[in-house]
Scaffold this active site. Structure first.
Site, PDB file in Angstrom:
ATOM      1  N   GLU A   1       0.880  -1.173   0.000  1.00 23.79           N
ATOM      2  CA  GLU A   1       0.000   0.000   0.000  1.00 23.79           C
ATOM      3  C   GLU A   1       0.911   1.214   0.000  1.00 23.79           C
ATOM      4  OE1 GLU A   1      -1.304   3.244   1.064  1.00 23.79           O
ATOM      5  OE2 GLU A   1      -1.864   2.444   3.032  1.00 23.79           O
TER       6      GLU A   1
ATOM      7  N   CYS B   1      -2.358   8.181   5.166  1.00 27.14           N
ATOM      8  CA  CYS B   1      -2.402   7.827   3.742  1.00 27.14           C
ATOM      9  C   CYS B   1      -3.738   8.186   3.124  1.00 27.14           C
ATOM     10  CB  CYS B   1      -2.090   6.348   3.540  1.00 27.14           C
ATOM     11  SG  CYS B   1      -2.242   5.295   4.953  1.00 27.14           S
TER      12      CYS B   1
END
Length: 995
Positions: free
Chosen positions: A755, A789
C-alpha cells in the site's frame, strides 16, 4: 415484560386537566379527513409525509437540500431525482406534477415554484422570522395572545472562531434591539408580572458550542476558558439591558461539560445572585434524573434559583445512530413511553423543589403538561416559580388553552435565514410526522383514553440498552474511548504520566524468543519535543537478520501445523491485552509519533479489531469448501506461504503494524516485523503483547533495523515468501522490483502486498451542505497534520460555491489549535521528523510559485511543526496537485461542473481514497461508478476507516488492490490448494440419500 407505573398521587387531577386541555385543542375535523384539492400545498406535504414512510425520507432529504439549490431548474431536477424513485409510491397529485420531461421546461418550473413555496411556507410555520424585524412582529403577536417568548438564533453550527465571535455579537445586537422594542410594549400582567415581581420581558436562548468553534470535552479546561469569556460578556450586557438568558442543551457529548461550565460560572460572585438565567434538561437521556438532582443540590448551595427548562429532547435519531456506530451504551431511552414516564418523574422532582429552582415545562403532549399543572396546583406553587413552554408553530392550540386556564406560557421561537434553519425544520418535521408523536396521534383523533393514559414502560435488561444493527452483529468493533466521560479523560492523563516515567529505555530486537544486544542503537524522539528521547532502539545487523530468518524457517513447520483455532486464540488474547492497555498504548503513540490523543485511541481500536477480525477470518477460511459430486470429493483448502516480512510505517505505528503482522500470523506464516525507525518503541510494545499472548518462539520476531540495509536484505532473501509493506511509492516500487528477482536457491515466487499512499481528493458540489463539507475537509486534510495515507490533499470545488467554500475553509483552518500532541486542545500536532518538515517546506515553496497562497499558519518553533497551508486556484497539473506531500498542505482546485470534477479527481497516478460532498443523487451515483479510488466516502470525512465496515486499500500506484480489514485480505497470505479424491471402489461409491 411491561411495568405499569404506580398510580400517582396526582393522577386523577392530571386526567381531569388533560381532558379539558385536549377538548380545547382538538379541531372540529380530522387533519387526515377529505384530502381536498383546495388543501394548501404545505399541508399536503406534511400529510403525505405522515402517511408514507418511504416518501417521508425522500421528501425530507429534498427539503434538506433545497436551500442550496440556486435555480428553479436545479430544484426541478432534484425533485425528480429524490421523488422519482420507483420504490417510492407517490400520491397522484404529486406524481402528476413531477411528470415533466425536462427540468427547465415550463411544467418543471411550475413544479419547482410550487414545492419551493410550500416548503418555505412550512418553514415559516416553525421559524419566527428570517430577521430581527420579522421576529419582533412575531413576538408582538405572541404578546397580544398573552404569551412570553424566548428567541433563539438559528445557524449556530459554528466551525470557525470568526463565526463564534459573530454569534456573540449577533446576540448582543439582538438583546439591544429587543429591549429597545420592549420599552414600547404595554404591560401584559399574565407574563410580565408574577407574585408582585416584574419579570424580564426579553429572553434569549443560546448554545454553548456556538461560543467556541473547537468546543470539545477532551479539552475541558481550554473549552471552558474560551466559552466563559464569551458567556461573561453576554451575561453582563444582558444584566445592563434587563434581559434574561437561557442556555440550551445540545448533543449528549456536550451535556456534562455544559452543566459543569454553567454551575461553575454561576457560582462566581458576579453572577451568583442572578435569577434570570436558565439551563435545560433533556428527559430522553437515561441519566437526566441524576442531573436534575445534582442541579437542585447545586442550586441549594448557590442560594438563588435558576430556571430549569425540562424538554423531551431533540436529537434522538442522532444520539441513537452515534451510539450504534461507536459501540457505546445508548444514552437515550429507546422507548418513547420511557421518556414520557421519565419526564413526569422529573417534573414532579423539579416542582417539589420549587424553593430552589424555577420550573419551565416544555412539551406538546397534553398529558405531560396536565401532569405538571396538577402537581403545581396541588402544591400551590407560586406563579413565579412555574411556567409552561411550547415550540413556535408546534403547540399553538395547546398554548392558547393553557393561557385561557391562567398559566404563564412561553414560546420558544427560533429565527434566522432559511439555510441555517433547515436542520431545525427537519427536526420539527420528524417530530410532527413520527408515529409516536403526541401531535400526530392527536391529529389522528386517537381515543382520549389512549392519548391520556399513563406511560407504560417496557422493562429492559442491560443487553438491550446497547443497540446494534443486524449487519454489524457478525463482527463487533472495539469501541473508541468516549472522552465525554470524565473518567476516560482522567485515565488518559494518568497513562501519559505513567509512560513519561518510562521514557528513554532501550528496546532490543527479539530474535528466536530472546532479546539480543546490538552494536548500533538509534534514538526515537518525540516530534513535539525532539530533545525528549522516547526510547533507544537496538538496530539489528544483517547477520542477526539472517539468524532471525533461520529461526523463522525452523519454527515454520510446527506453526503451519498449529490448528487455526489455536492460532486465532493467541491473536484474540493479544487483542484483549491491547484493550486492557488501551490508554497506555495511546500515550505511546501520542509521544513517539506525535498523534493527538483521540486519533491515537482510534488507532488502538483498529489494532484490536485486526487481532479479532483476522482470527475470525482464518477460522472461516480454515473450513475450506467442498465441491462434491457422485463418486468424487473435491476439497478447496488454504495453506500458509512460509516466512513473511512485515515492513510497517510510522504514521499508523500500532494499527498497520499490528494488522499486517497478525494477518500473516493468523494465516500460519512465521513473521518478522521491521517497523519504521521512528516508531520502533510502539512496535516493541506490540512484540511484548504478542509474547504475553503466547506466540511461540521463532514464530514472531521483532527486527528493527535500517531499511536501506537490513530491510533490503530481507526482501531479497531466498527464504522469504512474502513481503507486506505500507509506505511511500518509491520504496514500495523498489520492493516490488527486488522481490520479483528469483534468488539462487529460491524455489518460489514472492508475494508482495503493498500500500503506497495517495493524492486523495474530495469533491464539493453546489448542492453540498457547506457546514458539513468545510468541517469534513478540514478534518480530513489536517488531522494528524495530513500524515495519513487517506488524508485529503486536493479539494475540487464547483464554481457556484467555490468562493464561499474557500472563505469558510480558511477561517475554519485558522481556528484549529496547533501544539504538542499530548495537549488535549491540539488538533494539529507535529510532523514526524526534521526530514519530513524540510521536505514539506520545499513543497510549500513550490506551491507558492504555482498557485495562490490562501493561508499559511504559524507553528511553534520547538519541535517539527508545520502550520496548515491552503493553496487556491491550483492547476490540476501542478506539482502540489499531483505529488504526495504527506503533510498539512492542501490544493484547492476550481472546476465548472461535476464531470470536470471527476476528471480532475481521477487525473493522478493514485487511487486510494476519495470523497464527495453532495446532496444530488445523480452526482453520488456517478461518483460511485466512476471515481477511481479504493475507498469512496460520501458526505463524511475520508479518514478513519473501520475494520470490516470499510476495508482499506487502493489500486493504480496506490497499491496492489488489497483491502486491509476486509474478507479477502488473508487470501494474500495463503496459498490455495485443491484436493480431489476418487471415492469409487470397484464401481461402488457412497451416494448421499441412497440406501
Amino acid at each position: 415484560m411491561v411495568v405499569q407505573l404506580e398510580k400517582s398521587t396526582y393522577e386523577a387531577k392530571t386526567q381531569e386537566i388533560a381532558k379539558q386541555l385536549l377538548e380545547a385543542t382538538r379541531e372540529k375535523r380530522s387533519f387526515f379527513a377529505h384530502m381536498r384539492d383546495n388543501m394548501r400545498w404545505d399541508d399536503k406535504l406534511l400529510a403525505w409525509a405522515m402517511n408514507n414512510p418511504g416518501l417521508r425520507v425522500q421528501l425530507f432529504r429534498f427539503i434538506d437540500a433545497l436551500p442550496a439549490l440556486r435555480s428553479k431548474t436545479e430544484v426541478a431536477r432534484h425533485l425528480q431525482e429524490y421523488l422519482g424513485d420507483e420504490s417510492v409510491e407517490l400520491p397522484t397529485t404529486l406524481k402528476g406534477m413531477l411528470n415533466f420531461a425536462n427540468p427547465d421546461s415550463m411544467p418543471g418550473q411550475i413544479a419547482a415554484t410550487t414545492v419551493s413555496t410550500a416548503v418555505e411556507t412550512l418553514a415559516h410555520k416553525y421559524i419566527a422570522g428570517e430577521n430581527i424585524k420579522q421576529a419582533i412582529k412575531t413576538i408582538e403577536r405572541l404578546r397580544k395572545d398573552k404569551m412570553a417568548f424566548t428567541l433563539d438564533l438559528l445557524g449556530e453550527a459554528v466551525i470557525t472562531e470568526a463565526e463564534a465571535q459573530s454569534y456573540l455579537e449577533s446576540y448582543l445586537d439582538l438583546m439591544e434591539q429587543l429591549t429597545q422594542e420592549a420599552q414600547r410594549w404595554s404591560t401584559v400582567e399574565e407574563i410580565d408580572l408574577a407574585d408582585g415581581e416584574s419579570l424580564p420581558r426579553v429572553q434569549v436562548s443560546v448554545k454553548l458550542t456556538a461560543f467556541y468553534s473547537q468546543f470539545d470535552p477532551l479539552d475541558e479546561q481550554g473549552s471552558k476558558e474560551k466559552v466563559c469569556d464569551h458567556i461573561r460578556k453576554l451575561l453582563r450586557r444582558a444584566q445592563e439591558l434587563g434581559a434574561a438568558v437561557h442556555f440550551d442543551m445540545e448533543q449528549y457529548v456536550y451535556k456534562d461539560m455544559t452543566l459543569s461550565i454553567l454551575k461553575e460560572l454561576l457560582l462566581e460572585e458576579e453572577f451568583r445572585e442572578r435569577t434570570d438565567i436558565g439551563i435545560t434538561i433533556q428527559a430522553y437521556l437515561q441519566d437526566s434524573e441524576r442531573d436534575v438532582r445534582d442541579v437542585i443540590a447545586w442550586a441549594k448551595e448557590r442560594g438563588y434559583p435558576v430556571t430549569v427548562r425540562l424538554v423531551k429532547g431533540a436529537y434522538w435519531d442522532q444520539e441513537t445512530i452515534k451510539a450504534i456506530q461507536h459501540g457505546w451504551p445508548q444514552p437515550v431511552y429507546n422507548d418513547k413511553a420511557a421518556t414520557d414516564a421519565n419526564f413526569e418523574k422529573i417534573t414532579r422532582l423539579m416542582l417539589e423543589n420549587h424553593e430552589y429552582i424555577y420550573s419551565a415545562i416544555g412539551s406538546h403532549n397534553v398529558r405531560s403538561q396536565a401532569n405538571a399543572i396538577a402537581i403545581a396546583e396541588t402544591l400551590k406553587i407560586p406563579r413565579r416559580r412555574f411556567e409552561m413552554q411550547v415550540l413556535y408553530g408546534m403547540g399553538d392550540q395547546l398554548a392558547k388553552a393553557l393561557v385561557k386556564q391562567g398559566h404563564r406560557v412561553r414560546v420558544y421561537a427560533p429565527y434566522g435565514e432559511l439555510l441555517p434553519g433547515m436542520a431545525y425544520l427537519i427536526r420539527r418535521l420528524l417530530e410532527n410526522t413520527a408515529n409516536s408523536s403526541f401531535l400526530r396521534q392527536s391529529l389522528e383523533e386517537r381515543p382520549i383514553e389512549e392519548l391520556l393514559a399513563p406511560p407504560v414502560v417496557k422493562e429492559l435488561n442491560s443487553d438491550q440498552l446497547r443497540v446494534e444493527p443486524a449487519s454489524l452483529k457478525a463482527f463487533s468493533n472495539a469501541p473508541d474511548t468516549d472522552y465525554a466521560q470524565s473518567t476516560a479523560r482522567q485515565e488518559a492523563q494518568q497513562a501519559l504520566l505513567k509512560v513519561r516515567q518510562q521514557l528513554g529505555k532501550t528496546y532490543l530486537p527479539l530474535v528466536n524468543g530472546e532479546y539480543v544486544a546490538t552494536e548500533e542503537t538509534v534514538d526515537s524522539l518525540n516530534p513535539s519535543n525532539p530533545s525528549e528521547v522516547v526510547g533507544k532502539i537496538g538496530l539489528i545487523s544483517v547477520a542477526q537478520a539472517d539468524q532471525a530468518l533461520q529461526a523463522a524457517k525452523t519454527a515454520f513447520p510446527s506453526w503451519r501445523r498449529t490448528p487455526a483455532k489455536q492460532r486465532a486464540a493467541i491473536l484474540r488474547k493479544a487483542g484483549d491485552l491491547m484493550e486492557q492497555r488501551r490508554a497506555e498504548l495511546s500515550a505511546w503513540v501520542c509521544l513517539e509519533v506525535g498523534k493527538a490523543l483521540r486519533e491515537a485511541d482510534a488507532e488502538v481500536s483498529e489494532a484490536i479489531d485486526f487481532c479479532r477480525y483476522y482470527a475470525d477470518e482464518m477460522e472461516r477460511l480454515d473450513l475450506g469448501v467442498n465441491y462434491d459430486i457422485a463418486g468424487e470429493n473435491n476439497r478447496y483448502i488454504y495453506q500458509p506461504r512460509g516466512i513473511a516480512v512485515v515492513i510497517s510505517p510510522w504514521n499508523f505505528p500500532i494499527a498497520i503494524a499490528t494488522g499486517m503482522t497478525v494477518a500473516a500470523l493468523a494465516a500460519g506464516n512465521c513473521t518478522l516485523l521491521k517497523p519504521a525507525e521512528v516508531s520502533s518503541v510502539i512496535a516493541a510494545k506490540i512484540a511484548e503483547i504478542l509474547l504475553e499472548a503466547g506466540i511461540p518462539q521463532g514464530v514472531f520476531q521483532y527486527v528493527p533495523g535500517k531499511g536501506s540495509t537490513v530491510g533490503a536484505h530481507m526482501v531479497k532473501h531466498p527464504d522469504v515468501h512474502l513481503i507486506a509493506f505500507t509506505g511511500s511509492q518509491e520504496v514500495g516500487c523498489r520492493i516490488y522490483a527486488d522481490a520479483a528477482i528469483v534468488q539462487p536457491g529460491q524455489k518460489h515466487l514472492k508475494r508482495v502486498i503493498a500500500e503506497m499512499g495517495g493524492k486523495n481528493a474530495i469533491i464539493v458540489d453546489e448542492s453540498s451542505d457547506l457546514d458539513q463539507a468545510v468541517a469534513g475537509v478540514v478534518q480530513s486534510a489536517f488531522g494528524y497534520s495530513g500524515q495519513k495515507c487517506s488524508a485529503c490533499s486536493r479539494v475540487i470545488v464547483l464554481e457556484p460555491v467555490y468562493n464561499n467554500f474557500i472563505e469558510r475553509m480558511v477561517e475554519a483552518t485558522r481556528s484549529l489549535n496547533i501544539g504538542v500532541a499530548e495537549a488535549p486542545s491540539t488538533q494539529v500536532g507535529p510532523v514526524i521528523d526534521a526530514k519530513a518538515r524540510d521536505r514539506i517546506r520545499a513543497y510549500i515553496e513550490q506551491g507558492s510559485q504555482e498557485a495562490q497562497l490562501a493561508l499559511a499558519m504559524n507553528a511553534p518553533e520547538k519541535g517539527y511543526f508545520i502550520g496548515p497551508v491552503i493553496f487556491t486556484n491550483v492547476s490540476p497539473d501542478a506539482k502540489i496537485a499531483q505529488e504526495e506531500i504527506f503533510g498539512p498542505v492542501v490544493a484547492v482546485i476550481r472546476v465548472k461542473d461535476f464531470p470536470e470534477a471527476l476528471q480532475v479527481a481521477n487525473g493522478t497516478n493514485y487511487a486510494l481514497t476519495g470523497g464527495i460532498y453532495s446532496r444530488t443523487p445523480s452526482h453520488i451515483a456517478q461518483a460511485s461508478a466512476e471515481f477511481e479510488v479504493g475507498n469512496l466516502y460520501i458526505n463524511r470525512t475520508t479518514t478513519g476507516a473501520i475494520v470490516a465496515r470499510q476495508p482499506f486499500g487502493g489500486f493504480k500506484m496506490s497499491g496492489v488492490g488489497s483491502k486491509a480489514g476486509g474478507p479477502d485480505y488473508l487470501l494474500q497470505f495463503l496459498e490455495p490448494r485443491t484436493i480431489t479424491e476418487n471415492i469409487q471402489r470397484q464401481g461402488f461409491a457412497p451416494i448421499e440419500g441412497v440406501d
